[in-house]
Design a protein around this motif. Structure first.
Motif, PDB file in Angstrom:
ATOM      1  N   VAL A 125      -1.787  -1.161 -16.292  1.00  0.00           N
ATOM      2  CA  VAL A 125      -2.447   0.054 -16.491  1.00  0.00           C
ATOM      3  C   VAL A 125      -2.248   1.096 -15.314  1.00  0.00           C
ATOM      4  N   MET A 126      -2.620   0.517 -14.171  1.00  0.00           N
ATOM      5  CA  MET A 126      -2.652   1.329 -13.124  1.00  0.00           C
ATOM      6  C   MET A 126      -1.047   2.073 -12.526  1.00  0.00           C
ATOM      7  N   VAL A 127      -0.253   1.245 -12.614  1.00  0.00           N
ATOM      8  CA  VAL A 127       1.316   1.658 -12.535  1.00  0.00           C
ATOM      9  C   VAL A 127       1.604   2.577 -13.337  1.00  0.00           C
ATOM     10  N   ASP A 128       1.236   2.554 -14.460  1.00  0.00           N
ATOM     11  CA  ASP A 128       1.547   3.549 -15.581  1.00  0.00           C
ATOM     12  C   ASP A 128       0.859   4.785 -15.384  1.00  0.00           C
ATOM     13  N   THR A 129      -0.205   4.765 -14.600  1.00  0.00           N
ATOM     14  CA  THR A 129      -0.757   6.000 -14.451  1.00  0.00           C
ATOM     15  C   THR A 129       0.000   6.656 -13.094  1.00  0.00           C
ATOM     16  N   LEU A 130       0.433   5.685 -12.057  1.00  0.00           N
ATOM     17  CA  LEU A 130       1.313   6.298 -10.932  1.00  0.00           C
ATOM     18  C   LEU A 130       2.595   6.715 -11.636  1.00  0.00           C
ATOM     19  N   MET A 131       3.156   6.132 -12.293  1.00  0.00           N
ATOM     20  CA  MET A 131       4.419   6.514 -12.993  1.00  0.00           C
ATOM     21  C   MET A 131       4.379   7.989 -13.610  1.00  0.00           C
ATOM     22  N   ARG A 132       3.148   7.862 -14.485  1.00  0.00           N
ATOM     23  CA  ARG A 132       3.083   9.311 -15.241  1.00  0.00           C
ATOM     24  C   ARG A 132       2.641  10.575 -14.407  1.00  0.00           C
ATOM     25  N   LEU A 133       2.112  10.170 -13.073  1.00  0.00           N
ATOM     26  CA  LEU A 133       1.975  11.270 -12.179  1.00  0.00           C
ATOM     27  C   LEU A 133       2.881  11.415 -11.205  1.00  0.00           C
ATOM     28  N   ASN A 134       4.036  10.593 -11.394  1.00  0.00           N
ATOM     29  CA  ASN A 134       5.112  10.630 -10.474  1.00  0.00           C
ATOM     30  C   ASN A 134       4.544  10.575  -9.049  1.00  0.00           C
ATOM     31  N   ILE A 135       3.521   9.702  -8.692  1.00  0.00           N
ATOM     32  CA  ILE A 135       3.082   9.276  -7.477  1.00  0.00           C
ATOM     33  C   ILE A 135       4.157   8.234  -7.051  1.00  0.00           C
ATOM     34  N   ASN A 136       4.590   8.465  -5.828  1.00  0.00           N
ATOM     35  CA  ASN A 136       5.309   7.392  -5.136  1.00  0.00           C
ATOM     36  C   ASN A 136       4.970   7.038  -3.749  1.00  0.00           C
ATOM     37  N   VAL A 137       3.659   7.275  -3.184  1.00  0.00           N
ATOM     38  CA  VAL A 137       3.234   6.897  -2.306  1.00  0.00           C
ATOM     39  C   VAL A 137       1.785   6.706  -2.655  1.00  0.00           C
ATOM     40  N   LEU A 138       1.020   5.579  -2.385  1.00  0.00           N
ATOM     41  CA  LEU A 138      -0.384   5.269  -2.787  1.00  0.00           C
ATOM     42  C   LEU A 138      -0.904   4.536  -1.671  1.00  0.00           C
ATOM     43  N   PHE A 139      -2.206   5.391  -1.089  1.00  0.00           N
ATOM     44  CA  PHE A 139      -2.786   4.797   0.115  1.00  0.00           C
ATOM     45  C   PHE A 139      -4.261   4.317  -0.589  1.00  0.00           C
ATOM     46  N   CYS A 140      -4.484   3.008  -0.275  1.00  0.00           N
ATOM     47  CA  CYS A 140      -5.493   2.260  -0.802  1.00  0.00           C
ATOM     48  C   CYS A 140      -6.500   1.793   0.233  1.00  0.00           C
ATOM     49  N   ILE A 141      -7.722   2.604   0.296  1.00  0.00           N
ATOM     50  CA  ILE A 141      -8.694   2.421   1.520  1.00  0.00           C
ATOM     51  C   ILE A 141      -9.932   1.599   1.020  1.00  0.00           C
ATOM     52  N   GLY A 142      -9.785   0.427   1.509  1.00  0.00           N
ATOM     53  CA  GLY A 142     -10.999  -0.667   1.160  1.00  0.00           C
ATOM     54  C   GLY A 142     -10.723  -1.996   1.831  1.00  0.00           C
ATOM     55  N   GLY A 143     -11.472  -2.649   1.639  1.00  0.00           N
ATOM     56  CA  GLY A 143     -11.628  -4.086   2.140  1.00  0.00           C
ATOM     57  C   GLY A 143     -10.793  -4.998   1.361  1.00  0.00           C
ATOM     58  N   ASP A 144     -11.231  -6.287   1.581  1.00  0.00           N
ATOM     59  CA  ASP A 144     -10.421  -7.476   0.716  1.00  0.00           C
ATOM     60  C   ASP A 144     -10.177  -7.317  -0.772  1.00  0.00           C
ATOM     61  N   GLY A 145     -11.037  -6.895  -1.408  1.00  0.00           N
ATOM     62  CA  GLY A 145     -11.141  -6.906  -3.062  1.00  0.00           C
ATOM     63  C   GLY A 145     -10.036  -5.601  -3.278  1.00  0.00           C
ATOM     64  N   THR A 146     -10.166  -4.449  -2.550  1.00  0.00           N
ATOM     65  CA  THR A 146      -9.238  -3.289  -2.719  1.00  0.00           C
ATOM     66  C   THR A 146      -7.811  -3.853  -2.279  1.00  0.00           C
ATOM     67  N   LEU A 147      -7.929  -4.575  -1.233  1.00  0.00           N
ATOM     68  CA  LEU A 147      -6.419  -4.782  -0.654  1.00  0.00           C
ATOM     69  C   LEU A 147      -5.731  -5.828  -1.769  1.00  0.00           C
ATOM     70  N   ARG A 148      -6.693  -6.693  -2.257  1.00  0.00           N
ATOM     71  CA  ARG A 148      -6.030  -7.483  -3.285  1.00  0.00           C
ATOM     72  C   ARG A 148      -5.741  -6.781  -4.533  1.00  0.00           C
ATOM     73  N   GLY A 149      -6.135  -5.571  -4.828  1.00  0.00           N
ATOM     74  CA  GLY A 149      -5.850  -4.873  -5.955  1.00  0.00           C
ATOM     75  C   GLY A 149      -4.497  -4.050  -5.721  1.00  0.00           C
ATOM     76  N   ALA A 150      -4.558  -3.617  -4.354  1.00  0.00           N
ATOM     77  CA  ALA A 150      -3.336  -3.083  -3.692  1.00  0.00           C
ATOM     78  C   ALA A 150      -2.059  -3.851  -3.981  1.00  0.00           C
ATOM     79  N   HIS A 151      -2.273  -5.262  -3.440  1.00  0.00           N
ATOM     80  CA  HIS A 151      -1.194  -5.980  -3.754  1.00  0.00           C
ATOM     81  C   HIS A 151      -0.757  -6.212  -5.116  1.00  0.00           C
ATOM     82  N   ALA A 152      -1.738  -6.491  -5.865  1.00  0.00           N
ATOM     83  CA  ALA A 152      -1.416  -6.497  -7.406  1.00  0.00           C
ATOM     84  C   ALA A 152      -0.626  -5.331  -8.103  1.00  0.00           C
TER      85      ALA A 152
END
Length: 447
Positions: free
Chosen positions: A161-188
């Motif tokens: 769902v999150m990648v669908d949103t990135l593609m819909r917004l044409n975002i090609n660079v995403l910065f994820c600011i957070g700890g281990d939980g956030t980074l696991r989400g970024a990895h996913a």
């Protein structure tokens, strides 16, 4: 998987950084020293270990050096960047947001920068949060405020769902600011992007007030948290001094790693007992906390200061129901309230006076703006995150190793929490500053 594991068995680990494609565009930056992908940061500075690797003909385990690349992958004119802040608050979040916008805008000429509201929820359209357009004017003075102008949240969202949103917004660079939980989400997210073969760079920026990410020496917000904690400890010391047999008890953040409590104890030098998750302790018995406190008062001291990390002493709650937050983290039992109650009960039982002043500054510590060199560190992390993203790097987090900024694969950064070594120099220094072992062992007590 720890740093020592990699140094002992380097052939088992691949520290290379993934890319969404080969950089073919010349960087718009000029007058700066460019960094090559072949530049590396060794995981150790121990000359004996380094010599051992050389003697065996083994390449020293190392991380890719961070910094601007001479050629980049993403065309600034067509780049649409997204910034998301997740998890609990931490000093420096707004500093990082502002720095990302500043470097994207002025160094690379990126004009489409989106702030994603309320963490990963903002990438799920079912919540209905519209993105916020960011530019240098919008972020001009946000570094003076604590928290995050984008808002934050805990909990997972479906990567597809999150990648669908990135593609819909044409975002090609995403910065994820957070700890281990956030980074696991970024990895996913990065894995889902890879599966779809989309050229979207996903870059993590390490935000954990506990300073506990693997292969990363320092995270932003930690230094400011220690500074804030020292002010509280000073107040606790004054309160304890103001009453006969006073005890200033301060609970500090640190779910699994007690770095804030340890560093704050060293910074103030008025802490007499420092309790951290990495070092077990007991309450009862000749070598327990109760007896240690009695020994301090019995040897003529009229006050004591105790700093305890929130994750310390959790074994004392065995048998109680386990609860977790929206990110899946185990919610620690309140060791501060528990110790306050149990210490009071014990001293009443043995017929001795004690006056406890309890401080819990957790939310105060994490919601203030970054200070001093911590604010500088926020800019440097953000700057190197932008360099990595524009070069096409992905599924990585910007870190600091042995004083040099580096690229760490997210999978390794979150594989295990960094903790205090009970036999290491830091804990030895804490024991030297507090002298708590003298009280625990009975070396200092009424003769």
């Amino acid at each position: 998987m720890t740093q020592d594991d990699i140094l002992q068995n380097p052939e088992k680990y691949d520290l290379s950084i993934e890319s969404v494609g080969q950089g073919t565009l010349r960087s718009p930056m000029s007058g700066v020293p460019f960094v090559s992908d072949s530049d590396r940061v060794a995981l150790t500075t121990d000359t004996k270990k380094l010599q051992d690797f050389f003697n065996k003909g083994i390449e020293v385990p190392s991380l890719e050096t961070a910094g601007p690349r001479e050629t980049i992958f993403h065309d600034p004119a067509w780049t649409r960047a997204g910034i998301v802040t997740c998890g609990g608050l931490c000093p420096g979040l707004n500093n990082v947001i502002k720095s990302l916008v500043t470097v994207l805008w002025f160094d690379y000429g990126v004009r489409n920068i989106f702030g994603i509201p309320y963490g990963y929820r903002g990438l799920n359209p079912s919540y209905g949060y519209p993105p916020i357009m960011l530019n240098p004017d919008v972020v001009d003075a946000i570094q003076d405020d604590g928290g995050t102008i984008l808002g934050s949240s805990r909990g997972n969202q479906e990567p597809s769902v999150m990648v669908d949103t990135l593609m819909r917004l044409n975002i090609n660079v995403l910065f994820c600011i957070g700890g281990d939980g956030t980074l696991r989400g970024a990895h996913a997210i990065a894995q889902e992007v890879k599966k779809r073969k989309q050229p979207i760079s996903v870059i993590g920026i390490p935000k954990t007030i506990d300073n506990d990410l693997n292969l990363i020496d320092r995270t932003f917000g930690f230094e400011t948290a220690v500074l804030s904690a020292t002010n509280v400890i000073t107040s606790a010391h004054n309160e304890a001094n103001g009453a006969f047999n006073g005890l200033g008890l301060v609970k500090l953040m640190g779910r699994d790693s007690g770095f804030i409590a340890a560093y704050a104890a060293l910074a103030t030098t008025v802490v007499n007992f420092c309790l951290v998750p990495e070092v077990p302790f007991t309450l009862e018995g000749e070598n327990g906390l109760f007896k240690a406190l009695e020994n301090r008062y019995d040897c003529g001291k009229t006050h004591a200061v105790l700093a305890v990390a929130e994750g310390a002493g959790q074994h004392l709650f065995d048998g109680q129901e386990e609860r977790r937050d929206a990110s899946g983290n185990i919610l620690k039992k309140d060791i501060g309230e528990f110790l306050t109650l149990k210490i009071k009960e014990h001293f009443e039982k043995v017929g001795k006076e004690i006056n406890i002043k309890y401080f819990d500054p957790s939310y105060t510590v994490r919601s203030i703006p970054a200070k001093g060199t911590d604010a500088i560190f926020c800019y440097q992390l953000a700057e190197n995150a932008v360099h990595a993203a524009m070069a096409g790097k992905t599924d990585m987090v910007v870190g600091s190793m042995n004083g040099t900024f580096s690229h760490v694969p997210i999978e390794y950064a979150v594989s295990e929490r960094r903790k205090i070594d009970p036999n290491g120099a830091l804990w030895h220094a804490v024991l030297g500053a507090t002298r708590q072992q003298d009280y625990f062992t009975g070396k200092r007590r009424k003769k």
